[in-house]
Design an enzyme around this catalytic site. Sequence first.
Site, PDB file in Angstrom:
ATOM      1  N   LEU A  10       0.872  -1.169   0.000  1.00  0.00           N
ATOM      2  CA  LEU A  10       0.000   0.000   0.000  1.00  0.00           C
ATOM      3  C   LEU A  10       0.912   1.223   0.000  1.00  0.00           C
ATOM      4  O   LEU A  10       1.998   1.195   0.589  1.00  0.00           O
ATOM      5  CB  LEU A  10      -0.902   0.028   1.243  1.00  0.00           C
ATOM      6  CG  LEU A  10      -1.988  -1.040   1.355  1.00  0.00           C
ATOM      7  CD1 LEU A  10      -2.696  -0.917   2.703  1.00  0.00           C
ATOM      8  CD2 LEU A  10      -2.992  -0.936   0.231  1.00  0.00           C
ATOM      9  N   ASP A  11       0.483   2.288  -0.666  1.00  0.00           N
ATOM     10  CA  ASP A  11       1.251   3.516  -0.644  1.00  0.00           C
ATOM     11  C   ASP A  11       1.414   4.012   0.795  1.00  0.00           C
ATOM     12  O   ASP A  11       0.603   3.710   1.675  1.00  0.00           O
ATOM     13  CB  ASP A  11       0.556   4.611  -1.458  1.00  0.00           C
ATOM     14  CG  ASP A  11       0.520   4.302  -2.940  1.00  0.00           C
ATOM     15  OD1 ASP A  11       1.355   3.487  -3.381  1.00  0.00           O
ATOM     16  OD2 ASP A  11      -0.340   4.869  -3.640  1.00  0.00           O
ATOM     17  N   LYS A  12       2.438   4.811   1.013  1.00  0.00           N
ATOM     18  CA  LYS A  12       2.705   5.368   2.339  1.00  0.00           C
ATOM     19  C   LYS A  12       1.474   6.051   2.906  1.00  0.00           C
ATOM     20  O   LYS A  12       1.146   5.887   4.096  1.00  0.00           O
ATOM     21  CB  LYS A  12       3.868   6.357   2.253  1.00  0.00           C
ATOM     22  CG  LYS A  12       4.147   7.107   3.552  1.00  0.00           C
ATOM     23  CD  LYS A  12       5.243   8.145   3.380  1.00  0.00           C
ATOM     24  CE  LYS A  12       5.455   8.954   4.637  1.00  0.00           C
ATOM     25  NZ  LYS A  12       6.503   9.992   4.468  1.00  0.00           N
TER      26      LYS A  12
END
Length: 286
Positions: free
Chosen positions: A152-154
């Site tokens: 997942l993106d930051k």
Amino acid sequence: MGKDTENLSDDYKGNTGDGVRELVIPDEQGGQRLDQALSALLPEFSRNRIQNWIRARKIAVDDAWGTTKMKVSGGESVRVEVEPDPNTMPDAPEEIPLDVVFEDTMLMVVNKPVGLVVHPGSGNRHGTLLNALLHRVPQVADLPRAGIVHRLDKDTSGLLVVAKTLRAHTDLAHQLQARTVKREYLALVYGEVCTLETGRTHQIRVHMQHIGHPLVGEPIYSASRRNHLKIPFPRQALHAERLGLIHPVTQEFMQWECPLPPDFVSLLSARKPGPLGQPQPWRPCR
């Protein structure tokens, strides 16, 4: 709903010793260049490193040396002589609290908070999910990416599954490749949209931007383009709300759901009517 395809190889057979990886090219990757196919199967290595190994005759396809222009058909046996990266330092275990939704001997489901980087990279060698996993489950150090099979993106919150054994890693990677892992995202977007299906979380962002319904908080959003007032939010409003998969051992379908993070809840609560009592031009989208 977005189907997550950010996975590791379903044909990954582990390290067979002496830095050698043996794989089989999946049929669905037929037509791709060799380096493209291997980048998908071995995402822990950069495309540039794989291309360098091809040029250095470190990668054989059906007992012949691969080339950078070679295209695969699917079904080929590939042998990769992995050379260590002299610039890479071992990742360190770090005691970082994790919100564990489910855990057994095979896998762990984590509710990733906003701001937590999944995997160390340039400028982010510490404080990542991988560092936390190495501390909590030391045996994952023997697995590719410490058992992380998707990302997942930051600034995306929500559910993420991690393998704790090679058997679980291989099985989960196969499920991700076959798109049988069910993932649902909740996004706040500008305008009226229906439920959609797409791939990676980044693809969700790009897709919504492309069709003129960018996510609230998307940094590349231009409010003037649609004459909408830009809603202040420090990140993209995207949350991995639901995760479903088949357990690698019991073969039982399991599903988890996690609540919205506080900043997301506050954003929904702060929604105010627009001109003439009409709601502001953004909606939750699954």
